[in-house]
Design an enzyme around this catalytic site. Structure first.
Site, PDB file in Angstrom:
ATOM      1  N   LYS A  28      23.611  -6.822  28.839  1.00 21.99           N
ATOM      2  CA  LYS A  28      24.958  -7.345  29.119  1.00 21.99           C
ATOM      3  C   LYS A  28      25.952  -6.741  28.132  1.00 21.99           C
ATOM      4  O   LYS A  28      25.647  -6.644  26.936  1.00 21.99           O
ATOM      5  CB  LYS A  28      24.930  -8.876  28.999  1.00 21.99           C
ATOM      6  CG  LYS A  28      26.231  -9.571  29.384  1.00 21.99           C
ATOM      7  CD  LYS A  28      26.106 -11.094  29.283  1.00 21.99           C
ATOM      8  CE  LYS A  28      27.363 -11.804  29.761  1.00 21.99           C
ATOM      9  NZ  LYS A  28      27.241 -13.279  29.720  1.00 21.99           N
ATOM     10  N   SER A  70      25.912 -19.318  32.328  1.00 17.99           N
ATOM     11  CA  SER A  70      26.044 -17.902  32.719  1.00 17.99           C
ATOM     12  C   SER A  70      24.754 -17.130  32.878  1.00 17.99           C
ATOM     13  O   SER A  70      24.786 -15.968  33.292  1.00 17.99           O
ATOM     14  CB  SER A  70      26.920 -17.165  31.719  1.00 17.99           C
ATOM     15  OG  SER A  70      28.262 -17.419  32.000  1.00 17.99           O
ATOM     16  N   SER A 111      28.824 -15.834  34.033  1.00 19.66           N
ATOM     17  CA  SER A 111      29.472 -14.586  33.716  1.00 19.66           C
ATOM     18  C   SER A 111      28.559 -13.363  33.718  1.00 19.66           C
ATOM     19  O   SER A 111      29.045 -12.244  33.820  1.00 19.66           O
ATOM     20  CB  SER A 111      30.095 -14.705  32.323  1.00 19.66           C
ATOM     21  OG  SER A 111      29.097 -14.853  31.334  1.00 19.66           O
TER      22      SER A 111
HETATM   23  N1  GLN Z   1      31.252 -20.603  33.872  1.00 21.58           N
HETATM   24  C1  GLN Z   1      31.364 -21.129  32.554  1.00 21.58           C
HETATM   25  C2  GLN Z   1      32.666 -20.715  31.950  1.00 21.58           C
HETATM   26  O1  GLN Z   1      33.446 -20.176  32.630  1.00 21.58           O
HETATM   27  C3  GLN Z   1      30.219 -20.680  31.718  1.00 21.58           C
HETATM   28  C4  GLN Z   1      30.332 -19.284  31.263  1.00 21.58           C
HETATM   29  C5  GLN Z   1      29.216 -18.890  30.369  1.00 21.58           C
HETATM   30  O2  GLN Z   1      28.175 -19.524  30.335  1.00 21.58           O
HETATM   31  N2  GLN Z   1      29.457 -17.837  29.617  1.00 21.58           N
HETATM   32  O3  GLN Z   1      32.933 -20.943  30.799  1.00 21.58           O
END
Ligand code: GLN
Length: 495
Positions: free
Chosen positions: A78, A183, A159
């Site tokens: 990532k 995410s 994400s």
């Molecule tokens: N969807 C969540 C957010 O927008 C979690 C994102 C994540 O785990 N990085 O913060």
């Protein structure tokens, strides 16, 4: 030779050991697949040349009998993990030109164990999002399509959407993700693969670009639970460079996959039966209970009474921490600079041009909830409720060993859907965020398809440091579900 990109990691390690193929051959097959799936836009930066070089080095090591845990396995990283000498952007314009002079501990652990890096995968900008649509480098497209012929491009979740899309497309054998509120688990669910967020502190955060430091955790994506177990063993471990990283021995996670759930107490939180939960997902959840019951597990009803506050609490704490963490991007120390007449203008122009809308929204919310006069009303209050949420879990775990729930309230949606409504987007994480706030390990396992032919995952949440029981349960559910579906575009290729 078998189709090398359709092997899972455990099978590939076996093949490499038996000299059926080399890491260079395995990596070449994945480089070719990377090119074939370029339309998914899963990578910010492909590193095919580096991958082939690392694969050759791996083959040389293997010839000398030096064989690491993931020797010769091509993975994607990532683009939130700093990689030495390889551009690292967090999918943000503000880091467009950032080349870290150091390696994150977790990616370094994978390379120490022989892994090969295919490239840096796209994400929602600074990991803020659930759809990989906030990346400065464009949407990532899921390899899956609905079976209704609408041909709509679907999100791979977020994400860590680049990682989930590329593993689901069988163009990487596994990938790293990070999970702050879901995410890893939600994108795994959306793309029909497995992913685990370990206990907070299990993996070092050092060198991973920070979003919300009290929540961020590294974890793996792979197509099987066993592969996740292999990767996690390599990624995890004490690191003195991260003061929140726990000094605990890392178990052999694959040894935990016994296939036996006899006597396991599986908690079903009544509060997760949220309004509007799709009947298909509710059915799959029931199916999950039945599978576990037939394996000798005991299903117990539990209550997590503060669950309804988890989303609002998260959307105070995560933005608060992000507003602080992202203060460092000022155009002076890192990344891209926009010029201006005064120092303040440089700061303002850099941040105005460098950050996207979602990141700005969160910085503004975070700055607000931390400001004098509102700090106690929002931030302190949220911290108190966070504690209550953690205590809910502690109480529940007196009655059960793991918790079973859906991973996400829906299957993957089309790109653009939910985009105009941030609250609706935030709802994606109702089932994943509570465990994040409590720092607990959680895993998503592919468990079935919905009526549109899209994957759905089940989530297993465990006690702190008990990834082994999470993985054992996940492995059992995976075996019972026997999820063999593949994105249509892959089946066409195979035919
Ligand atoms: N969807 C969540 C957010 O927008 C979690 C994102 C994540 O785990 N990085 O913060």
């Amino acid at each position: 030779m078998t189709n090398l990109t359709h092997l899972n990691i455990a099978q590939a390690l076996e093949g490499l050991k038996k000299k059926e193929f080399t890491s260079v051959e395995l990596t070449q097959a994945h480089v070719k697949a990377t090119e074939e799936f370029r339309h998914l836009n899963a990578y910010v930066t492909e590193t095919s040349e580096l991958a082939l070089k690392q694969a050759a080095e791996s083959d040389a090591r293997r010839a000398k009998g030096q064989v690491g845990l993931l020797e010769g396995i091509p993975l994607a990283i990532k683009d939130l993990y700093c990689t030495k000498g390889v551009r690292t952007t967090a999918s943000s314009r503000i880091l467009d030109n950032f080349v870290p002079p150091y390696e994150s501990t977790v990616s370094g652990n994978l390379f120490r164990d022989g892994a090969v890096m295919l490239g840096k995968t796209s994400l929602d900008e600074f990991a803020m999002g659930s759809s990989n649509t906030t990346s400065a480098y464009g949407n990532v497209i899921s390899p899956w399509k609905r079976n209704n012929g609408d041909n709509a491009d679907l999100v791979p979740g977020g994400s860590s959407g680049g990682s989930s899309a590329i593993v689901a497309a069988r163009a990487a054998m596994g990938a790293t993700g990070t999970d702050t509120g879901g995410s890893i688990r939600q994108p795994a669910s959306f793309t029909g693969i497995a992913g685990i967020k370990p206990t907070y502190g299990r993996c070092s955060r050092w060198g991973i670009i920070a979003f919300a430091s009290s929540l961020d955790q590294a974890g793996p994506f792979a197509r099987t639970v066993e592969d996740c177990a292999l990767m996690l063993r390599s990624m995890a471990g004490y690191d003195p460079k991260d003061s929140t990283c726990a000094d605990r021995p890392v178990p052999d996670y694959t040894a935990a996959l016994t296939g036996n759930v006899k006597g396991l107490r599986v908690g079903i939180p009544k509060e997760y039966n949220v309004e509007g939960l799709s009947p298909e997902i509710a059915k799959l959840w029931d199916q999950g209970k039945d599978w576990l019951k037939s394996g000798g597990a005991e299903i117990v009803d539990i209550s997590l009474p503060h669950s309804k506050y988890a989303l609002p609490v998260y959307y105070i704490i995560a933005p608060a921490e992000c507003s602080s963490n992202l203060a460092r991007y000022d155009g002076i120390r890192y990344g891209v600079r926009a010029e201006g007449e005064s120092l303040n203008d440089v700061y303002m122009n850099t941040r105005a041009q460098g950050f996207g809308d979602e990141v700005k929204r969160r910085i503004m919310i975070g700055t607000y909830v931390l400001s004098a006069g509102y700090y106690d009303a929002y931030y302190t209050k949220a911290q108190k409720i966070r504690r209550l949420i953690a205590e809910d879990f502690a109480r529940a775990f007196e009655k059960c060993d793991v918790i079973l729930s859906p991973t996400a309230p829906s299957a993957a949606f089309a790109i653009g859907e939910n985009q105009d409504d941030p609250i609706k987007m935030y709802l994606n994480d109702v089932f994943t965020i509570p465990a994040s706030l409590a720092g607990l390990p959680g895993m998503s396992v592919p468990a079935g398809l919905d009526s549109q032919g899209l994957p759905l995952g089940l989530q297993i949440i465990g006690k702190a440091w008990d990834e082994e029981t999470v993985l054992r349960t996940g492995h059992f559910v995976e075996t019972a579900a026997n999820f063999t579906a593949m994105p249509q575009m892959l089946m066409k290729k195979a035919a």
